[in-house]
Structure formats: structure tokens, C-alpha cells
Design an enzyme around this catalytic site. Structure first.
Site, PDB file in Angstrom:
ATOM      1  NE  ARG A  73      -3.530  -0.017   2.700  1.00 39.20           N
ATOM      2  CZ  ARG A  73      -4.176   0.141   3.864  1.00 39.20           C
ATOM      3  NH1 ARG A  73      -4.185  -0.845   4.752  1.00 39.20           N
ATOM      4  NH2 ARG A  73      -4.802   1.267   4.145  1.00 39.20           N
ATOM      5  CG  ASN A 105      -8.281   8.336   3.217  1.00 34.08           C
ATOM      6  OD1 ASN A 105      -9.102   7.497   3.569  1.00 34.08           O
ATOM      7  ND2 ASN A 105      -8.540   9.231   2.282  1.00 34.08           N
ATOM      8  CG  HIS A 122      -8.390   5.558  11.224  1.00 32.27           C
ATOM      9  ND1 HIS A 122      -9.417   5.390  10.339  1.00 32.27           N
ATOM     10  CD2 HIS A 122      -8.967   5.711  12.446  1.00 32.27           C
ATOM     11  CE1 HIS A 122     -10.576   5.409  11.005  1.00 32.27           C
ATOM     12  NE2 HIS A 122     -10.324   5.616  12.279  1.00 32.27           N
ATOM     13  CB  CYS A 133      10.421  -0.157  22.633  1.00 31.15           C
ATOM     14  SG  CYS A 133      11.209   0.446  21.134  1.00 31.15           S
ATOM     15  CB  ALA A 239     -14.349  13.067  -4.409  1.00 29.15           C
TER      16      ALA A 239
HETATM   17  C1  BV8 Z   1     -11.759   1.449  18.553  1.00 25.99           C
HETATM   18  C2  BV8 Z   1      -6.228   2.223   9.436  1.00 25.99           C
HETATM   19  C3  BV8 Z   1     -12.010   0.737  20.721  1.00 25.99           C
HETATM   20  C4  BV8 Z   1      -5.698   0.851   9.106  1.00 25.99           C
HETATM   21  C5  BV8 Z   1      -8.599   1.868   9.872  1.00 25.99           C
HETATM   22  C6  BV8 Z   1     -18.316   1.625  18.221  1.00 25.99           C
HETATM   23  C7  BV8 Z   1     -17.417   2.450  18.921  1.00 25.99           C
HETATM   24  C8  BV8 Z   1     -16.051   2.194  18.895  1.00 25.99           C
HETATM   25  C9  BV8 Z   1     -15.548   1.108  18.150  1.00 25.99           C
HETATM   26  C10 BV8 Z   1     -16.430   0.309  17.459  1.00 25.99           C
HETATM   27  C11 BV8 Z   1     -17.793   0.553  17.507  1.00 25.99           C
HETATM   28  N1  BV8 Z   1     -18.384  -0.390  16.739  1.00 25.99           N
HETATM   29  C12 BV8 Z   1     -17.448  -1.211  16.222  1.00 25.99           C
HETATM   30  C13 BV8 Z   1     -16.255  -0.821  16.653  1.00 25.99           C
HETATM   31  C14 BV8 Z   1     -15.010  -1.469  16.315  1.00 25.99           C
HETATM   32  C15 BV8 Z   1     -14.372  -0.883  15.065  1.00 25.99           C
HETATM   33  C16 BV8 Z   1     -15.334  -0.593  13.980  1.00 25.99           C
HETATM   34  O1  BV8 Z   1     -15.777   0.536  13.812  1.00 25.99           O
HETATM   35  N2  BV8 Z   1     -15.645  -1.619  13.202  1.00 25.99           N
HETATM   36  C17 BV8 Z   1     -16.516  -1.443  12.070  1.00 25.99           C
HETATM   37  C18 BV8 Z   1     -16.038  -2.342  10.932  1.00 25.99           C
HETATM   38  C19 BV8 Z   1     -17.943  -1.741  12.510  1.00 25.99           C
HETATM   39  N3  BV8 Z   1     -13.628   0.315  15.421  1.00 25.99           N
HETATM   40  C20 BV8 Z   1     -12.380   0.165  15.873  1.00 25.99           C
HETATM   41  O2  BV8 Z   1     -11.848  -0.902  16.073  1.00 25.99           O
HETATM   42  C21 BV8 Z   1     -11.598   1.444  16.165  1.00 25.99           C
HETATM   43  N4  BV8 Z   1     -11.009   1.300  17.471  1.00 25.99           N
HETATM   44  O3  BV8 Z   1     -12.810   1.962  18.559  1.00 25.99           O
HETATM   45  O4  BV8 Z   1     -11.149   0.907  19.628  1.00 25.99           O
HETATM   46  C22 BV8 Z   1     -11.180   0.556  21.896  1.00 25.99           C
HETATM   47  C23 BV8 Z   1     -11.737   0.873  23.103  1.00 25.99           C
HETATM   48  C24 BV8 Z   1     -10.995   0.710  24.213  1.00 25.99           C
HETATM   49  C25 BV8 Z   1      -9.694   0.200  24.140  1.00 25.99           C
HETATM   50  C26 BV8 Z   1      -9.146  -0.125  22.925  1.00 25.99           C
HETATM   51  C27 BV8 Z   1      -9.892   0.066  21.790  1.00 25.99           C
HETATM   52  C28 BV8 Z   1     -10.438   1.643  15.213  1.00 25.99           C
HETATM   53  C29 BV8 Z   1     -10.928   1.856  13.835  1.00 25.99           C
HETATM   54  C30 BV8 Z   1      -9.751   2.235  12.922  1.00 25.99           C
HETATM   55  C31 BV8 Z   1      -9.362   1.056  12.065  1.00 25.99           C
HETATM   56  N5  BV8 Z   1      -8.342   1.476  11.096  1.00 25.99           N
HETATM   57  N6  BV8 Z   1      -7.645   2.309   9.039  1.00 25.99           N
HETATM   58  C32 BV8 Z   1      -5.580   0.630   7.623  1.00 25.99           C
HETATM   59  O5  BV8 Z   1      -5.877   1.557   6.824  1.00 25.99           O
HETATM   60  O6  BV8 Z   1      -5.151  -0.492   7.268  1.00 25.99           O
HETATM   61  S1  BV8 Z   1     -10.205   1.893   9.344  1.00 25.99           S
HETATM   62  C33 BV8 Z   1     -10.243   1.958   7.656  1.00 25.99           C
HETATM   63  O7  BV8 Z   1     -11.537   1.503   7.267  1.00 25.99           O
HETATM   64  C34 BV8 Z   1     -10.169   3.356   7.079  1.00 25.99           C
HETATM   65  O8  BV8 Z   1      -9.265   4.163   7.758  1.00 25.99           O
HETATM   66  C35 BV8 Z   1     -11.582   3.876   7.189  1.00 25.99           C
HETATM   67  O9  BV8 Z   1     -11.835   4.412   8.444  1.00 25.99           O
HETATM   68  C36 BV8 Z   1     -12.373   2.606   7.060  1.00 25.99           C
HETATM   69  C37 BV8 Z   1     -12.900   2.468   5.652  1.00 25.99           C
HETATM   70  O10 BV8 Z   1     -13.910   3.440   5.527  1.00 25.99           O
HETATM   71  P1  BV8 Z   1     -13.889   4.486   4.315  1.00 25.99           P
HETATM   72  O11 BV8 Z   1     -12.686   5.344   4.399  1.00 25.99           O
HETATM   73  O12 BV8 Z   1     -15.207   5.117   4.312  1.00 25.99           O
HETATM   74  O13 BV8 Z   1     -13.689   3.586   3.038  1.00 25.99           O
HETATM   75  P2  BV8 Z   1     -14.724   2.586   2.398  1.00 25.99           P
HETATM   76  O14 BV8 Z   1     -13.962   1.757   1.433  1.00 25.99           O
HETATM   77  O15 BV8 Z   1     -15.532   1.945   3.481  1.00 25.99           O
HETATM   78  O16 BV8 Z   1     -15.740   3.528   1.602  1.00 25.99           O
HETATM   79  C38 BV8 Z   1     -15.282   4.295   0.531  1.00 25.99           C
HETATM   80  C39 BV8 Z   1     -16.462   5.178   0.159  1.00 25.99           C
HETATM   81  O17 BV8 Z   1     -16.060   6.028  -0.905  1.00 25.99           O
HETATM   82  C40 BV8 Z   1     -17.667   4.386  -0.338  1.00 25.99           C
HETATM   83  O18 BV8 Z   1     -18.828   4.929   0.258  1.00 25.99           O
HETATM   84  C41 BV8 Z   1     -17.657   4.631  -1.852  1.00 25.99           C
HETATM   85  O19 BV8 Z   1     -18.962   4.680  -2.355  1.00 25.99           O
HETATM   86  C42 BV8 Z   1     -17.006   5.978  -1.947  1.00 25.99           C
HETATM   87  N7  BV8 Z   1     -16.247   6.247  -3.165  1.00 25.99           N
HETATM   88  C43 BV8 Z   1     -15.503   5.375  -3.892  1.00 25.99           C
HETATM   89  N8  BV8 Z   1     -14.912   6.033  -4.910  1.00 25.99           N
HETATM   90  C44 BV8 Z   1     -15.278   7.351  -4.801  1.00 25.99           C
HETATM   91  C45 BV8 Z   1     -16.136   7.479  -3.694  1.00 25.99           C
HETATM   92  N9  BV8 Z   1     -16.683   8.657  -3.334  1.00 25.99           N
HETATM   93  C46 BV8 Z   1     -16.363   9.731  -4.076  1.00 25.99           C
HETATM   94  N10 BV8 Z   1     -15.551   9.692  -5.157  1.00 25.99           N
HETATM   95  C47 BV8 Z   1     -14.994   8.519  -5.539  1.00 25.99           C
HETATM   96  N11 BV8 Z   1     -14.188   8.507  -6.627  1.00 25.99           N
HETATM   97 ZN    ZN Z   2      11.843  -1.285  19.958  1.00 26.46          ZN
END
Ligand code: BV8
Ligand code: ZN
Length: 258
Positions: A73, A105, A122, A133, A239
Site C-alpha cells: 500500500r 486515510n 487512523h 517499544c 469527488a
Molecule cells: C476502537 C487504518 C475501541 C488501518 C482503519 C463503536 C465504537 C467504537 C468502536 C467500534 C464501535 N463499533 C465497532 C467498533 C469497532 C471498530 C469498527 O468501527 N468496526 C466497524 C467495521 C464496525 N472500530 C475500531 O476498532 C476502532 N477502534 O474503537 O477501539 C477501543 C476501546 C478501548 C480500548 C481499545 C480500543 C479503530 C478503527 C480504525 C481502524 N483502522 N484504518 C488501515 O488503513 O489499514 S479503518 C479503515 O476503514 C479506514 O481508515 C476507514 O476508516 C475505514 C474504511 O472506511 P472508508 O474510508 O469510508 O472507506 P470505504 O472503502 O468503506 O468507503 C469508501 C467510500 O467512498 C464508499 O462509500 C464509496 O462509495 C465511496 N467512493 C468510492 N470512490 C469514490 C467514492 N466517493 C467519491 N468519489 C470517488 N471517486
Molecule cells: Zn523497539
């Protein structure tokens, strides 16, 4: 609401806005050729579900597989350029009194388009650190593997010998406190939220449009799909097409060029 009606509305909202919050997801980088999470990952990674790879458990179980995915990536991002959407967002700075850019992103395309002080909820691909560490690990671009390695042992920490991990927030990990606080504060205090290219499924980042709505902030969504959860004004389309159009209709023809 047709796109033309939505565009008219969005032009009025942006023209009057004093404090704009731009909130982006993977869709804003799609036109730079960076795979989003929702559509099937291209090439090597079609067989993996990204949320299974973007976890500390996956890294513990198979560090070489996960490190290879992030290096692939990182190489994708290094070999591409910001697109018209990133450039328009950077150009917005000259047209609105107060602009905050918050992204989910992990690429640096907003910065390479000229946006400053981007809030990365993120983390980012260019800030790897030691899994043991937490010391930052200096990654130079030359170490980028241009090939598609499907297996690449992560480097070792110069200080403690621990495995180096990507500098991103994995599922199940907490978001950086100051970034999420700043993002929520901007969502409360802005008068316009531009939500661009996000499916709004990942929390707590997905709280941003919800907080904006609760605080009666006007919201304009730009997305290729009509996200059903979205409320407010929705511009359905790319976009890279609609953001420059929105800026030039609001501020005049050359507005979208940074
Ligand atoms: C946490 C980095 C808790 C890594 C990423 C409620 C509250 C808190 C947590 C949760 C909760 N419910 C569930 C959870 C757990 C989880 C979560 O949300 N799961 C989801 C799947 C339900 N959340 C977590 O784990 C978070 N941590 O809350 O910890 C905690 C509490 C105490 C102690 C410890 C921990 C952490 C979440 C972060 C994960 N990391 N990224 C990496 O990149 O590898 S998330 C990653 O996925 C992205 O960063 C982004 O956030 C997400 C993807 O979403 P989008 O960016 O929207 O992308 P997607 O592909 O989905 O959509 C693209 C859109 O664009 C589409 O709509 C499409 O139609 C559109 N599109 C496409 N092309 C175009 C376009 N639009 C315009 N123009 C175009 N050309
Ligand atoms: Zn180290």
C-alpha cells in the site's frame, strides 16, 4: 434531490460558510488509484478481508503477511499523485475563513496536494514504529518494494530488536486522543461539514457526521453511492469531479486549483 439541485444548495452553503470541516475517507483517494476498503482489493490482496489484516492479532500471527500488505500500500501511494479532489480541498483554504481537514486515510495525498495540519484519525503509512517499544522507525522511500511481495519480514527495531509495525490505528486499537478530540470539536463548531468518499461504517470516526447533525451543522456528502445513512445535501458522483465543480461554482472558475 437531483445533483443539480444539490449542487445549487451546496454552493449556497459553502458560499456562506465561515468554519468548514472536510472529513474524508478512502473514496477521496480512489481516483489516485488507491483501493478503497469496500471494493474488492485489487491484485495480490483480493483473497483477504482488509479488516482481518488491519489488526494487531493478524500482525502477531503473521507479521510478514501484514507488513507486506502495508508495504504494498505504501508503494501504491508513493507511485501515485493527489487527484483533483485532494487539490480542491487544499485550494479551499484560500476561500473560507476557517478550514479543518480530518481524514481516515493513512496516505499522504492531502499533504502532497498542499493541505496543511491534516488530522489523521487512523495514523499514516509513513510513520512505522516498534511493536514492542513504540519507538519510531526511520523508513526511507528507497526501502519501498516496488514489486508485489506477498511475504516480507518486517524490519527490526534498532533499539530493542522488536518487530516494526505500520504507524496506523488497527481495528480494536484506540484512536490518538488529541486527533479525535480535535475532530469532534470541529464537528461541533463548524457551520458546514463536507463529508467526502466515506461509507461511514467505522467508529468512532463515523461519529463525526452524527455529531455535526446533532449540532445542526449543515452537511454535504459527496459519494459515488447514495449512502442511505446520509442526511443533508448529497452529491452523487466522483469527488474528483464534484469538488472542483462545487468550488468553481461557489468562488469562480480558477478556485479549485491550488
Ligand atoms: C476502537 C487504518 C475501541 C488501518 C482503519 C463503536 C465504537 C467504537 C468502536 C467500534 C464501535 N463499533 C465497532 C467498533 C469497532 C471498530 C469498527 O468501527 N468496526 C466497524 C467495521 C464496525 N472500530 C475500531 O476498532 C476502532 N477502534 O474503537 O477501539 C477501543 C476501546 C478501548 C480500548 C481499545 C480500543 C479503530 C478503527 C480504525 C481502524 N483502522 N484504518 C488501515 O488503513 O489499514 S479503518 C479503515 O476503514 C479506514 O481508515 C476507514 O476508516 C475505514 C474504511 O472506511 P472508508 O474510508 O469510508 O472507506 P470505504 O472503502 O468503506 O468507503 C469508501 C467510500 O467512498 C464508499 O462509500 C464509496 O462509495 C465511496 N467512493 C468510492 N470512490 C469514490 C467514492 N466517493 C467519491 N468519489 C470517488 N471517486
Ligand atoms: Zn523497539
Amino acid at each position: 434531490m437531483t445533483n443539480n439541485v444539490a449542487l445549487e444548495k451546496a454552493v449556497k452553503l459553502l458560499g456562506n460558510a465561515q468554519r468548514v470541516l472536510v472529513f474524508t475517507g478512502a473514496g477521496v483517494s480512489a481516483e489516485s488509484g488507491i483501493s478503497t476498503f469496500r471494493d474488492s482489493l485489487t491484485g495480490l490482496w483480493e483473497k483477504f478481508d482488509p479488516s482481518q489484516l488491519a489488526t494487531a492479532t493478524a500482525f502477531r500471527n503473521d507479521p510478514a503477511l501484514v507488513w507486506a500488505w502495508y508495504e504494498w500500500r505504501r508503494a501504491q501511494v508513493a507511485m501515485t499523485r493527489p487527484n483533483a479532489a485532494h487539490i480542491a480541498i487544499a485550494a479551499l483554504k484560500q476561500h473560507v475563513p476557517e478550514l479543518t481537514v480530518v481524514t481516515q486515510n493513512v496516505d499522504d495525498l492531502h499533504e502532497r496536494a498542499g493541505s496543511k495540519e491534516v488530522i489523521h484519525l487512523h495514523g499514516n503509512l509513513n510513520a512505522p514504529r516498534c511493536f514492542a517499544c513504540a519507538r519510531p522507525y526511520p523508513l526511507d522511500v528507497s526501502s519501498l518494494n516496488k514489486m508485489n511481495p506477498d511475504y516480507l519480514a518486517p524490519p527490526r527495531c534498532h533499539h530493542c530488536g522488536g518487530k516494526i509495525r505500520p504507524g496506523v490505528v488497527w481495528f480494536g486499537e484506540s484512536l490518538p486522543d488529541s486527533e479525535i478530540r480535535a475532530a469532534f470539536k470541529a464537528a461541533e463548531n463548524s457551520d458546514l461539514l463536507l463529508s467526502v468518499g466515506t461509507s461511514g461504517v467505522v467508529y468512532p470516526a463515523a461519529r463525526i457526521p452524527e455529531i455535526a447533525r446533532e449540532c445542526r451543522v449543515d452537511i454535504v456528502h459527496i459519494n459515488t453511492e447514495p449512502a442511505d445513512i446520509a442526511t443533508g445535501t448529497i452529491l452523487i458522483g466522483r469527488a474528483g469531479e464534484w469538488l472542483p465543480r462545487l468550488l468553481s461554482e461557489t468562488f469562480g472558475n480558477r478556485a479549485a486549483l491550488n
